[in-house]
Structure formats: C-alpha cells, structure tokens
Design a protein around this motif. Structure first.
Motif, PDB file in Angstrom:
ATOM      1  N   UNK A 144       0.132  13.663  -9.704  1.00 18.50           N
ATOM      2  CA  UNK A 144      -0.200  14.237  -8.267  1.00 18.50           C
ATOM      3  C   UNK A 144      -0.440  13.143  -7.251  1.00 18.50           C
ATOM      4  N   UNK A 145      -1.002  11.913  -7.618  1.00 19.42           N
ATOM      5  CA  UNK A 145      -1.467  10.833  -6.703  1.00 19.42           C
ATOM      6  C   UNK A 145      -0.428   9.955  -6.514  1.00 19.42           C
ATOM      7  N   UNK A 146       0.425   9.817  -7.570  1.00 17.96           N
ATOM      8  CA  UNK A 146       1.589   9.106  -7.392  1.00 17.96           C
ATOM      9  C   UNK A 146       2.519   9.666  -6.272  1.00 17.96           C
ATOM     10  N   UNK A 147       2.830  11.201  -6.379  1.00 17.53           N
ATOM     11  CA  UNK A 147       3.826  11.628  -5.325  1.00 17.53           C
ATOM     12  C   UNK A 147       2.930  11.761  -3.950  1.00 17.53           C
ATOM     13  N   UNK A 148       1.864  11.615  -4.079  1.00 19.86           N
ATOM     14  CA  UNK A 148       1.062  11.578  -2.549  1.00 19.86           C
ATOM     15  C   UNK A 148       1.186  10.292  -2.035  1.00 19.86           C
ATOM     16  N   UNK A 149       1.103   9.217  -2.908  1.00 23.24           N
ATOM     17  CA  UNK A 149       0.977   7.806  -2.660  1.00 23.24           C
ATOM     18  C   UNK A 149       2.330   7.658  -1.916  1.00 23.24           C
ATOM     19  N   UNK A 150       3.474   8.123  -2.661  1.00 26.23           N
ATOM     20  CA  UNK A 150       4.845   7.882  -2.366  1.00 26.23           C
ATOM     21  C   UNK A 150       5.169   8.267  -0.833  1.00 26.23           C
ATOM     22  N   UNK A 151       4.401   9.405  -0.590  1.00 25.02           N
ATOM     23  CA  UNK A 151       4.769   9.858   0.757  1.00 25.02           C
ATOM     24  C   UNK A 151       4.220   9.362   2.159  1.00 25.02           C
ATOM     25  N   UNK A 152       3.196   8.227   1.848  1.00 19.62           N
ATOM     26  CA  UNK A 152       2.690   7.784   2.697  1.00 19.62           C
ATOM     27  C   UNK A 152       3.466   6.573   3.396  1.00 19.62           C
ATOM     28  N   UNK A 153       3.164   6.120   4.565  1.00 20.65           N
ATOM     29  CA  UNK A 153       3.798   5.037   5.155  1.00 20.65           C
ATOM     30  C   UNK A 153       2.870   3.547   4.338  1.00 20.65           C
ATOM     31  N   UNK A 154       3.567   2.367   4.621  1.00 18.33           N
ATOM     32  CA  UNK A 154       2.726   1.314   4.098  1.00 18.33           C
ATOM     33  C   UNK A 154       1.369   1.199   5.004  1.00 18.33           C
ATOM     34  N   UNK A 155       1.356   1.458   6.273  1.00 15.74           N
ATOM     35  CA  UNK A 155       0.021   1.456   6.935  1.00 15.74           C
ATOM     36  C   UNK A 155      -0.886   2.493   6.531  1.00 15.74           C
ATOM     37  N   UNK A 156      -0.380   3.631   6.254  1.00 15.83           N
ATOM     38  CA  UNK A 156      -1.520   4.862   5.633  1.00 15.83           C
ATOM     39  C   UNK A 156      -1.885   4.208   4.287  1.00 15.83           C
ATOM     40  N   UNK A 157      -0.952   3.752   3.437  1.00 10.51           N
ATOM     41  CA  UNK A 157      -1.389   3.465   2.036  1.00 10.51           C
ATOM     42  C   UNK A 157      -2.495   2.297   2.042  1.00 10.51           C
ATOM     43  N   UNK A 158      -2.310   1.410   3.110  1.00  8.52           N
ATOM     44  CA  UNK A 158      -3.340   0.331   3.128  1.00  8.52           C
ATOM     45  C   UNK A 158      -4.512   0.754   3.722  1.00  8.52           C
ATOM     46  N   UNK A 159      -4.530   1.591   4.635  1.00  5.46           N
ATOM     47  CA  UNK A 159      -5.843   2.236   5.130  1.00  5.46           C
ATOM     48  C   UNK A 159      -6.444   2.974   3.800  1.00  5.46           C
ATOM     49  N   UNK A 160      -5.763   3.635   2.935  1.00  7.06           N
ATOM     50  CA  UNK A 160      -6.382   4.418   1.615  1.00  7.06           C
ATOM     51  C   UNK A 160      -7.238   3.463   0.786  1.00  7.06           C
TER      52      UNK A 160
END
Length: 778
Positions: free
Chosen positions: A646-662
């Motif tokens: 579930x986390x991998x699916x969520x992470x794949x849906x994010x932009x690079x900026x959003x992923x960096x923020x997380x």
C-alpha cells in the motif's frame, strides 16, 4: 508543546483555520484609512502632505530698541512692526502675543492648577499658594500707527487685539509701533523661561531675555488667528520675519543673541575681534573670544557706562538674547555639507559651568548641527548658540541649557551626560520648530517629539554608549502600560496632558523610532522624514502634513500605526497563547508503525504494573509461555507485506517534490496569538532550535487586519524548536514580556533582606521611582 500528527492534506486544514478567522473576526477598524480623521486637502495643503500651489503665510518684520536696567532688573523697549497680509482674507484686527503676562498676579493660570500642602515647604512655596503680588507682566505704554496716531487695542491676559480703522486687504502691509516695559523675573521663583539669575557670591546677574517683546500671533489657512492663551506650557506659534534689534546694556556685559552682530568694533576689544576671526577658521577646537580670566575680572568690576549691541536676523520666527558680565564666550566653525559658508557654533557660560561647557558645549552644538543637517536639511542660519543658564529653552539660533560643575570644578558623569543631552535637544530645536515651524501651542509633540527623536539619533552618533533616556521602544513601555486614567493620546492639546514628558516627548519620539527601525526601515523612513523637512522648512506644517508626507514619500501604508500610536491610548501586549507541534505522517509503515507502537505503549502506561513488579508479583501468562504466545500473538503495529505494498502504491502516486517532503522530517508549528493591549504591531518571532541556533522572523502587522484580537499562524521549520519568543529585541514597546515566551519563562523578582530593628527600608521596593516599583525595581 503539543506534538500531533497530520497528513499530506494538512494545507486544507490550515486554510480552513484562516476561513474561520474571517467568519469570526472582531474587526475594530484599526486598519481603516485615516482620511476621515484628517483635514480635507486644499489648494493650500495637498493630499500628498506638501504645500499646495496656493499656499500662503503671513510675514512680520521687527525693528526693536531695548535697554536693560541692571540695577532694577527692568527691560524697556520700543518696536516697529511691519505686517504683511499674504492671506486671501481682509483682516479687521490683529492679534499680538504678550507671553510675559502669564506672570501677572491676576492671571487665571495661578488658580486653575492644583496645589497641595507638602510635609516641608519654603516660604516662597507657601506664599505661592495664593499667587503673588509682584509687578510682573507687560506694561504697554503706547500703540501707534505709522503716522503716530493712537490705535485702539484690548488686552485679554496674554493676548492683545489691535483694532484697525479699515481692513488690511490681501496683499497689503502696514506698520505700527508699540512701547512697553516690564520687570524681569527671578527664574527660580517665577518658573519663567526668561528672566534673571542672581549670583550672591559675586553680586552679578545673568539675564535670559525671552518672550520679551510683543509678538505677532499666527494667522493661518487651517486655523485663522491662533489667539489661544499662553499658560506656561503650550509654547509658541509665531510668524516668520526679519529682525533689526539694538540692545543697550552695561558696557561690561557680553551679549549673545539670535542673529549676527552688526557692530563688533563698538562692543568688542581688538583682541576679542582677532579671536573671533580665528574662531571662524577653527573646525576642531573652540576658540575663547572672551576668556575665563577676562570673565572673572569683569565680575569684580563695575560698569562705567552703556553699550548698544546691534544684531540682525533674517527669516526667523522669534528673537532671544542673553546678557551678563560673567560670560566666557567661545566659538568654532562647523562644516555643513550643502553650505558654502560655515555657520558658527558658540557657547556663553559663567565660571560656574566652565569645567563642562568649555570642554563639551560648543562641540556638542557643532555635532548637533552636523547630525540634524544629515537627516533633514543643511542648517541654514549663520550661528547656533548654547548658553548655560541653569534652565532649558530654545529660540532661533540661541538656546539656554544647564550644566553647572560642583564648587571645586568637578562634576559627576550624570551631570556631564545630562548637559550634553540638553544642549543637543535645545540646539536641535532650531530645526523643529524654529525652521519646520509647527504650532507648539496646539501640538507640543510635533516639535518636542520630532526633536527628541532626532536628539536620540544625535546622542548615539555622539557616543554609541550614550545613556539616552528616550528613543528605544522598551523605555516607553512602562508609561504605556499605566492605567487608562493616567494616559491620553499624543494628539492631545498641550495644556491637557497629564504625563507631559512621557506623552509629548518620549512616546512621540519612540513612535518615529519604531517607524524607522521596525515598520518602514531606515532607508524609506530617512527619505520620507527628510522630505517632510524639505517641504515644510520655513513654513507652518500640521500633523496631517507630516502623516501624509511619510506615506507619500515611502509607499508604506502607515494609517494603522498612526491611528493607534498617535490617536489612542492602546498599548502593545501581544501574547503567545498556544503552540501546537506537528510532524508529517510519511505513510511508510517501516517508519510510522514503530513510532505508533512506542506512543501507544506510552499512552497505556499503568503505574500499578511497575509497583507489582517491584513487589515480585508473577503474572499467569509468564507461568505458561505457550499460552501467552497463543493468546497474544497478534501485533497491530506489525509491518505486513500488505502495508508495504500500500505504501509503495501511495509513494508511486507522488511527485518528486511531494516524495521529498515526506522524507524531509520537517517540523510544523501552529501558534495562537492574542492582542492583549489593543495596539496592532508586527509579530517578531525568535525561534530557538534544539541545536542552540536561533532565527528571527517578522510577521507584518497586517496579519491583524481581519481579526484584531486573535490570530493563528502556521510555520514549517527544518529543525526542532525548543523555545519561541516574540519581540526579542524589544522593539515594539511590549508592556508585558512575560507572555512573549512559549514555553513560559520564569524570571526572578527581587526582595530585600534586613536585620530586625535595623534602619533598613522595611517592606519597601528598592526603587524610589513609582515606575520602577511597578516593574520590580528594574
């Protein structure tokens, strides 16, 4: 701080808070524009704060002859006034100021002031309870027109109306004459600005001749005749003009005066004239034109006749002078940028002040001219004089200050700094109001406040460690925090102010300092303040003109600050009420589940279990490990494959900026502020981080514009915060600094230990000043 969690949709949450504030705002109109409170613009005064294209002002020229009777301390004089009606109005009568009449025995001022019996009183203080019966005040002996015909006049206390046989038409002028005499007053008894001081040790007098001639009142576009009575506090509103004055005094007296000496050959020795020429070339050290030895010798002599000193002054609003045989006189030239000819800085002082004045006075005069010129306009007059006369008062080109040494010639540091400060202040008045000619009778703060602000800048440039009493914001906070019945707005008439020094001087000056250092910034403020001085030099500005010019020249909306600081008695007291600490939910089970498990364990803590273990109690589950594994094998915080997917699916849906923020581990803080004092101000925040570093962040005052009582603001920080403080440099005059911290900081108060039966001040605060006692004696 409260630590909470929020998800990536937290932006919606913050916006929702702002929307709630708009809906629930308490809008008290502190940010509404000032126009309705100011005079309407006109052809005389523009909406920008500049003089209008049809601006006008009256003019009055004086030719005066006066004689000082050193035996009876009496001044006799005659004057011819040429009055120019530059207004668009025909004038049926003229108003003349007779300020010396405030000392007349029947003046109402003696009755309308409160008085009280003290535990110790002098004879003079007791007699003063019923006024006095001295023959003080003007004796007008003649008022005639240019042809010598008597003119009809009426005296009402400190004002004299001269009725004209026919109206003085716009553009016309008229000349008339007045003769008078009055007894100069002992300043220590009368409390007058002018008068005399007697020195019993040598039997001599030192005269300060001020308010000494009938003076034209101001007729203006915004008020008409300013014939408000002089009561001793609200000072002067005067008309510019040219003066030609002759003073006849004992021939061993030295005279200092407004203007330039016209007949040095008749009144100065050849050696003194030579020293004067030397002084005009000296820009480093003053030259003594009359030396200490000469002054001491003159004290012991007796006059053998009289001398007439002739001074002329152009484009001044008043004229004052001083006379004594006790004077040392020194002078030096001052290099002013923008001036082709150097003005002269000068001082007159008796031997009793020599230790301070010979060393500091003229240099302080020169420094004042340089500094004020830098921030306003180049000093336009030919001289500036400081006279040590044991009181402080200002006039064009000449002022009277204090600064005596002890009998042995020494002095404490406090006297030195006090003398330098009063010299700077009184010399500075040449700019406000002698040149920028505001109406002191109506608005004391427009000259005293502006001048005190400039005094503060000048003191600090004189010595960066100068112990300035007024200027920094925190120094006015104790006054602004007083009970409301002890306060009034700065925009209050002079006679009605309770805390006169704090209100008209200190608070008004501090407001300008806050504008310069905190609201506008130095570059914008300095340009706008200089523009005000340039626009209104040798003119009659009002508060509206100042306020409008500051905005016009800076493009900074100051209405909220002007409204609060100058028109109300609100004070600054911004409180940090609550802080919430947020961390971003990364959604990564490998990160979040262990944290959640630790927090759940902490939340379920039960002290009973610890105590049971301390007592050696054995649980049933511990006896049968298999049974424990069977019943307690479920772990709600176990990182499952399903959670990872579930986390991998969520992470794949994010932009690079959003992923960096997380993955950034940012810290988010939401702070609730409240306005306890009513005065809106910027919120200046100092963040102290866990690693010991600090950061200052400034939130503009406009954050209060939709809710003037409470605001909430969210922040994102890279590092963890351990302390939050507002107004860390004490630049907004916050009256209660205890609520400026989160978490709160306990500060110790002081108390005294005393021995029983001793002579200590039992139960009393250490400070004798009520303001100090109210603030823990600090």
């Amino acid at each position: 701080m409260k630590r909470l969690l929020f998800v990536a949709a937290a932006v919606v949450f913050i916006s929702g808070q702002s929307l709630a504030q708009v809906i629930n705002s308490n809008h008290g109109k502190r940010f509404e524009q000032l126009e309705r409170m100011l005079r309407d613009p006109s052809v005389y005064r523009t909406a920008s704060g500049a003089p209008g294209h049809e601006y006008w002002q009256q003019k009055a020229d004086y030719v005066i002859e006066a004689e000082l009777d050193d035996t009876n301390q009496r001044l006799t004089g005659s004057e011819k006034i040429t009055y120019y009606n530059n207004s668009p109005d025909p004038l049926q009568y003229l108003w003349i100021s007779l300020d010396e009449n405030v000392r007349q025995p029947d003046n109402p001022v003696y009755k309308w002031e409160e008085s009280a019996i003290r535990s110790r009183m002098t004879y003079d203080q007791m007699v003063a309870l019923n006024g006095h019966d001295n023959d003080w005040g003007f004796h007008i002996t003649e008022v005639k027109d240019a042809k010598g015909a008597d003119m009809t006049y009426t005296i009402n206390q400190t004002m004299m109306r001269i009725d004209l046989p026919s109206p003085l038409k716009p553009g016309d002028k008229m000349t008339f004459g007045i003769k008078w005499w009055y007894n100069t007053t002992p300043r220590d008894v009368s409390g007058a600005r002018g008068g005399y001081e007697y020195f019993p040790e040598d039997g001599n007098y030192l005269y300060t001749i001020t308010g000494w001639y009938p003076r034209m009142a101001v007729y203006s576009d915004f008020q008409g005749w300013n014939n408000k009575q002089f009561t001793g506090r609200g000072e002067f509103a005067l008309t510019f003009g040219d003066f030609d004055v002759k003073m006849t005094v004992p021939n061993d007296h030295i005279v200092g005066s407004t203007g330039v000496l016209q007949n040095p050959n008749a009144v100065l020795t050849a050696e003194q004239r030579k020293r004067w020429e030397q002084a005009k070339k000296s820009e480093v050290e003053p030259v003594e034109i009359v030396t200490l030895e000469e002054a001491k010798a003159a004290e012991k002599g007796k006059p053998t006749g009289k001398k007439t000193w002739n001074f002329k002054a152009e484009n001044v609003r008043d004229f004052a002078w001083t006379s004594s045989r006790k004077f040392v006189w020194d002078a030096m030239a001052v290099d002013i940028e923008g001036r082709s000819e150097n003005p002269m800085a000068m001082s007159y002082y008796a031997k009793e002040a020599y230790g301070i004045y010979a060393r500091y006075s003229t240099k302080a005069v020169a420094h004042t001219l340089k500094t004020y010129s830098k921030y306003t306009i180049p000093y336009p007059y030919p001289v500036a004089i400081s006279v040590e006369a044991s009181n402080g008062m200002e006039y064009p080109m000449i002022c009277f200050n204090y600064g005596r040494t002890l009998p042995d010639g020494t002095y404490p540091e406090s006297t030195k700094w006090g003398a330098i400060g009063v010299i700077i202040h009184e010399v500075g008045h040449n700019f406000f109001p002698m040149i920028v000619n505001s109406d002191e009778r109506q608005w004391t703060w427009m000259d005293e406040g502006l001048n005190t602000f400039m005094q503060y800048l000048t003191e600090q440039e004189f010595d960066e460690n100068y112990p300035s009493r007024r200027g920094p914001a925190h120094k006015i906070a104790p006054y602004m925090g007083l009970p409301k019945d002890q306060l009034e707005p700065i925009m209050t008439n002079s006679e009605n102010i309770i805390g006169f020094g704090n209100n008209a001087y200190a608070k008004a000056a501090t407001g300008l300092n806050i504008l310069r250092e905190t609201i506008m910034g130095r570059e914008l403020f300095d340009f706008a303040f200089k523009e005000y001085a340039k626009r209104w030099a040798f003119k009659h500005p009002t508060p509206d003109d100042l306020f409008r010019t500051l905005e016009d020249a800076s493009a900074v909306d100051l209405d909220w600050f002007i409204r609060g600081w100058y028109f109300t008695i609100d004070h600054t007291d911004i409180s940090i009420d609550n802080v919430q600490w947020y961390k971003l939910d990364t959604k990564n089970p490998a990160v979040e589940f262990p944290r959640m498990k630790a927090e759940a364990t902490e939340a379920d803590y039960d002290i009973r279990k610890d105590k049971n273990k301390e007592e050696g109690m054995t649980y049933y589950a511990e006896k049968d490990k298999g049974l424990q594994d069977f019943y307690y094998s479920y772990d709600e915080f176990k990182v499952t494959e399903e959670a990872k997917t579930a986390y991998q699916r969520f992470s794949a849906s994010l932009s690079d900026e959003e992923r960096a923020m997380l993955g950034s581990n940012k810290n988010f803080y939401q702070i609730d502020f409240s306005n306890q004092g009513g005065l809106v101000m910027p919120i200046i925040i100092e963040w102290t981080y866990a690693d010991g570093t600090t950061e200052i962040e400034k939130i503009p005052a406009y954050i209060w514009r939709k809710n003037e009582d409470k605001v909430t603001k969210a922040f994102m920080k890279d590092k963890e915060v351990v302390q939050i403080r507002i107004d860390p440099k004490r630049e907004t005059a916050d009256t209660n600094e205890d609520n400026n911290y989160f978490p709160r900081v306990n500060k110790p108060s002081r108390f005294e230990m005393f021995r029983g039966g001793g002579g200590g001040a039992r139960g009393q605060a250490t400070g004798s000043n009520p303001m100090q006692r109210a603030n823990g004696g600090n």
